[in-house]
Design an enzyme around this catalytic site. Sequence first.
Site, PDB file in Angstrom:
ATOM      1  N   HIS A   1       0.817  -1.213   0.000  1.00 12.72           N
ATOM      2  CA  HIS A   1       0.000   0.000   0.000  1.00 12.72           C
ATOM      3  C   HIS A   1       0.853   1.266   0.000  1.00 12.72           C
ATOM      4  CE1 HIS A   1      -3.565   2.296   0.206  1.00 12.72           C
ATOM      5  NE2 HIS A   1      -4.274   1.534   1.012  1.00 12.72           N
TER       6      HIS A   1
ATOM      7  N   ASP B   1      -9.669  -8.575 -16.813  1.00  8.34           N
ATOM      8  CA  ASP B   1      -9.897  -9.720 -17.703  1.00  8.34           C
ATOM      9  C   ASP B   1      -8.595 -10.085 -18.398  1.00  8.34           C
ATOM     10  OD1 ASP B   1     -10.671 -11.568 -19.616  1.00  8.34           O
ATOM     11  OD2 ASP B   1     -12.244 -10.316 -20.492  1.00  8.34           O
TER      12      ASP B   1
END
Length: 469
Positions: free
Chosen positions: A175, A397
């Site tokens: 992060h 995807d």
Amino acid sequence: MTADNKKSPEIPDCCYYPNNPLLITPNLPTPKHSLYLSNLDDQKFLRFSIKYLFLYEKSVCVESLKISLSKLLTEYYPLAGRLRAQDVVNHENNNNNNDHQKLVVDCNGEGAFFAEAFLDYTVAEFLEFSGKPNKSWRKLLYTVDALTFLDVPPLVVQVTNLRCGGMILCTAINHCLCDGIGTSQFLNAWAHITTNPNSDLPIQPFHSRYVLKPRIPPQVTFTHPVFTNFIPQIGENSHFALNKFLQSQPLIATSITFNPSQILNLKKKIVPSQKCTTFEVLASHTWQAWVRSLNLLHLINVKLLFSVNIRKRIEPQLPQGYYGNGFVLGCAETSVKDLVTKNLCHGVKLVQQAKSCLNDDYIRSMIDLLEDKKVRTDLSATLVISQWSRFGLEDVDFGSGKPLQMGPVASDIYCLFLPVVNDPESVRVLVSLPQNMAEKFEFYMTQYLDCDQNIQINGYHNQERMILV
């Protein structure tokens, strides 16, 4: 509102690794330098990895994933580096405790950690109980043998092939290097290169963090209730006791999905003249339910911290492709009494006020405040909400279709607003609480709004006792 009450079973061990885990390095030489991290990147609050889980009906060739990741790390080369600590001197105090560690990225091209595994499980079996994360899901992300947080590569990937031909992809992205928008940008870029090997990236990454550097000298011109430099001792105040209590308890995940019509019904409870966004009303409702479920004393002040994208709130705006931490925490604060006895409008107004103050001057003041390394995020009597539902994570995807499920590998006391696959207007609220509190939280999130308004406002204590019996 739909609460997922199915108990998620333990998944079997990922006992078979066909190949030893390896490091994926950039396929071309990359710049060798130390990358400055902004004060927003370098907060102690963010010293962890964001762990994502994606479930796909069909697997993707692991070798093609490795090749495309190697190509992508040429562009996102800091993710192939390693975090390092530097000693810095506090600007305000040259007496005791002056030396603090500030993180930077050593862009050395060591590579991202990549593991491949096989799990004797099917997509259908996983989907049946996928509404709530289970601790056993941690098996789906390889644990790197490291002495400290700094020794873990900024990017860790595990691809788990399933018995049915499906695939689970888990990633851990530090992060300190990326926020949610940045991780989505990176993951969608990886998917793009996998399916279009010879094409350019849709968005070029912007690496420099100096656009968010503090002023010299720092100019803290506002109060910032998100932060504190007070370090209470155990038993010193009820706020601290609550935070420690929640962290010490066995937690279970609760997951509640709101569809568009249910969100509209929430908005109808706001006075007609007060317009609000889906996030504002759902955050307020969740905060109310969370506080009610904890049965706190009315005199206690409680906070709601929530992430706000600042890419277009500062001057100049952050460049397109900025993938570092381009968010700050908004802070709404009120007494337990006002939050639980007033209607939903009260919480919505507080959230809106907390957002409205986040202009360039305020954000720059916050960045300057964080030069003081003693300052930390105030997590006492506080609910933290992170919104994942507008990042495009559900669209990643790799060529076999969009994920059937996406969410965190594990759940904790922070609250996540998650996307619902194939239903972009719905939001899944996920948070973990102790068992008895989780049951009350689900009640207040779902059935409680159907009660008569007078019961909600005037009969709060009776209702609470009824639930606790």
